[in-house]
Write a protein that holds these residues in place. Structure first.
Motif, short mmCIF file in Angstrom:
data_model
loop_
_atom_site.label_atom_id
_atom_site.label_comp_id
_atom_site.label_asym_id
_atom_site.label_seq_id
_atom_site.Cartn_x
_atom_site.Cartn_y
_atom_site.Cartn_z
N PHE A 12 13.00 8.13 103.37
CA PHE A 12 14.27 7.83 102.69
C PHE A 12 14.47 6.43 103.04
CE2 PHE A 12 18.89 6.90 102.72
CZ PHE A 12 18.97 7.12 101.31
N CYS A 13 14.58 5.25 102.05
CA CYS A 13 15.34 4.07 102.07
C CYS A 13 15.95 3.51 100.91
CB CYS A 13 13.97 3.25 101.74
SG CYS A 13 14.35 1.40 102.08
N ILE A 14 17.29 3.61 101.38
CA ILE A 14 18.54 3.15 100.45
C ILE A 14 18.36 2.10 99.59
CG2 ILE A 14 19.91 1.70 101.96
CD1 ILE A 14 22.53 3.47 100.81
N GLU A 15 17.49 0.91 99.97
CA GLU A 15 17.07 -0.21 99.30
C GLU A 15 16.25 0.16 98.16
OE1 GLU A 15 18.31 -3.52 99.28
OE2 GLU A 15 20.08 -2.50 100.49
N GLU A 16 15.08 0.91 98.58
CA GLU A 16 14.21 1.26 97.57
C GLU A 16 14.99 2.18 96.43
OE1 GLU A 16 10.56 3.01 98.87
OE2 GLU A 16 10.69 1.58 100.46
N PHE A 17 15.88 3.16 96.80
CA PHE A 17 16.83 3.71 95.73
C PHE A 17 17.28 2.70 95.06
CE2 PHE A 17 15.00 7.45 97.59
CZ PHE A 17 15.42 8.53 96.92
N LYS A 18 18.15 1.84 95.50
CA LYS A 18 18.74 0.85 94.73
C LYS A 18 18.13 -0.06 93.60
CE LYS A 18 22.84 -0.05 98.00
NZ LYS A 18 23.31 -1.19 98.85
N ASN A 19 16.83 -0.38 94.25
CA ASN A 19 15.77 -1.13 93.28
C ASN A 19 15.79 -0.31 92.00
OD1 ASN A 19 16.12 -3.44 95.11
ND2 ASN A 19 14.22 -2.61 96.09
N HIS A 20 15.58 1.10 92.25
CA HIS A 20 15.41 1.99 90.94
C HIS A 20 16.65 2.32 90.31
CE1 HIS A 20 10.92 2.04 91.72
NE2 HIS A 20 11.40 1.99 92.95
N GLY A 21 17.64 1.94 90.82
CA GLY A 21 19.05 2.40 90.15
C GLY A 21 19.49 3.70 90.29
N ILE A 22 19.19 4.03 91.52
CA ILE A 22 19.55 5.34 91.92
C ILE A 22 20.64 5.04 93.23
CG2 ILE A 22 19.05 7.53 93.22
CD1 ILE A 22 16.10 7.29 92.22
N GLN A 23 21.79 5.76 92.90
CA GLN A 23 23.18 5.74 93.94
C GLN A 23 22.99 6.81 94.71
OE1 GLN A 23 25.30 3.06 94.80
NE2 GLN A 23 26.31 4.31 96.01
N PHE A 24 22.24 6.87 95.92
CA PHE A 24 22.20 7.98 96.92
C PHE A 24 22.38 7.58 98.22
CE2 PHE A 24 19.94 11.16 99.58
CZ PHE A 24 20.03 12.39 98.77
N VAL A 25 23.77 8.21 98.67
CA VAL A 25 24.18 7.88 100.11
C VAL A 25 24.47 9.32 100.75
CG1 VAL A 25 26.13 7.01 101.44
CG2 VAL A 25 25.39 5.78 99.18
N PRO A 26 23.54 9.66 101.35
CA PRO A 26 23.75 11.38 101.81
C PRO A 26 24.54 11.39 102.95
CG PRO A 26 21.64 10.09 102.94
CD PRO A 26 22.08 9.09 101.92
N ILE A 27 25.41 12.41 102.98
CA ILE A 27 26.48 12.78 103.74
C ILE A 27 26.43 14.08 104.67
CG2 ILE A 27 28.17 11.41 102.62
CD1 ILE A 27 29.35 14.17 101.71
N GLN A 28 25.30 14.82 104.27
CA GLN A 28 24.93 16.04 104.82
C GLN A 28 23.42 16.27 104.49
OE1 GLN A 28 27.95 19.02 104.23
NE2 GLN A 28 26.31 20.59 103.71
N SER A 29 22.89 17.00 105.92
CA SER A 29 21.68 17.51 105.76
C SER A 29 21.38 19.05 106.01
CB SER A 29 20.77 16.70 107.08
OG SER A 29 19.51 17.05 106.89
N ASN A 30 20.84 19.73 105.17
CA ASN A 30 20.88 21.16 105.30
C ASN A 30 19.38 21.46 105.46
OD1 ASN A 30 23.54 21.08 104.63
ND2 ASN A 30 23.04 21.03 102.53
N MET A 31 19.25 22.53 105.93
CA MET A 31 17.71 23.26 106.12
C MET A 31 17.74 24.74 105.65
SD MET A 31 15.67 23.58 109.72
CE MET A 31 14.56 25.12 109.85
N SER A 32 16.69 25.17 104.93
CA SER A 32 16.66 26.57 104.78
C SER A 32 15.21 27.08 105.37
CB SER A 32 16.77 27.10 103.26
OG SER A 32 15.50 26.67 102.84
N SER A 33 15.28 28.24 105.91
CA SER A 33 14.04 28.78 106.51
C SER A 33 14.00 30.37 105.70
CB SER A 33 14.03 28.94 107.85
OG SER A 33 12.99 29.78 108.28
N SER A 34 12.88 30.48 105.10
CA SER A 34 12.56 31.81 104.54
C SER A 34 11.59 32.57 105.15
CB SER A 34 12.34 31.61 103.08
OG SER A 34 13.48 30.97 102.41
#
Length: 165
Positions: free
Chosen positions: A20-42
């Motif tokens: 993940f790189c916030i600058e690369e996302f911004k360069n592609h017009g994507i606003q993505f600021v993560p505030i939570q990380s989740n995991m599932s295991s099946s």
């Protein structure tokens, strides 16, 4: 929705990749600021999770499968989108080195293709039970062809109704 190929830099130790790189996302017009990380295991292959989405507190997701593999399904529920009600299906695994970006306003679900599969998600909104919604996995509106028989699914996911636009 974007399927992101990780750029691996390898040497005798193995490899390194930025997930993940916030600058690369911004360069592609994507606003993505993560505030939570989740995991599932099946535990079992054939486990189905979803199709989930939230209203009012819509969340974008960044999905990765570091162990096992999944058949991932995204349905665009954004009424003003060119891809409204379109489905995107991707196989993501620990060996493909791919991450899936899912924009806000989309339903998301997946079926595990191997036993002991783990999925990690970064999300841009906190989970809100009051705003949680779902679409039944076999809704005839979408006619999703899941790759294998469903082994395990929660009662909640089985009880979702057909999608009403």
């Amino acid at each position: 929705m974007y399927l992101i190929e990780l750029e691996k830099k390898g040497d005798e130790r193995g490899f390194f990749a930025r997930t993940f790189c916030i600058e690369e996302f911004k360069n592609h017009g994507i606003q993505f600021v993560p505030i939570q990380s989740n995991m599932s295991s099946s535990t079992h292959k054939g486990t189905l999770r979803g199709l989930h989405y939230q209203i009012e507190t819509e969340e974008a997701k960044l999905v990765r499968c570091p162990r096992g593999s999944i058949f991932d399904v995204v349905i665009d529920l954004r009424k003003n989108s060119e891809s409204y009600l379109k489905i995107s299906c991707n196989e993501i695994s620990s060996s493909t080195n791919q991450i899936l970006y899912i924009p806000p306003g989309c339903a998301h679900g997946f079926q595990t293709l191997e036993d002991n599969t783990e999925v990690n998600y970064l999300v841009t909104a906190f989970f809100s039970p009051a705003n949680e919604r779902g679409i039944r996995y076999d809704d005839p509106t979408f006619n999703i062809s899941w790759p294998m028989q469903i082994h395990t699914i929660s009662e909640k996911d089985k009880s979702f109704r057909d999608y009403e636009s």
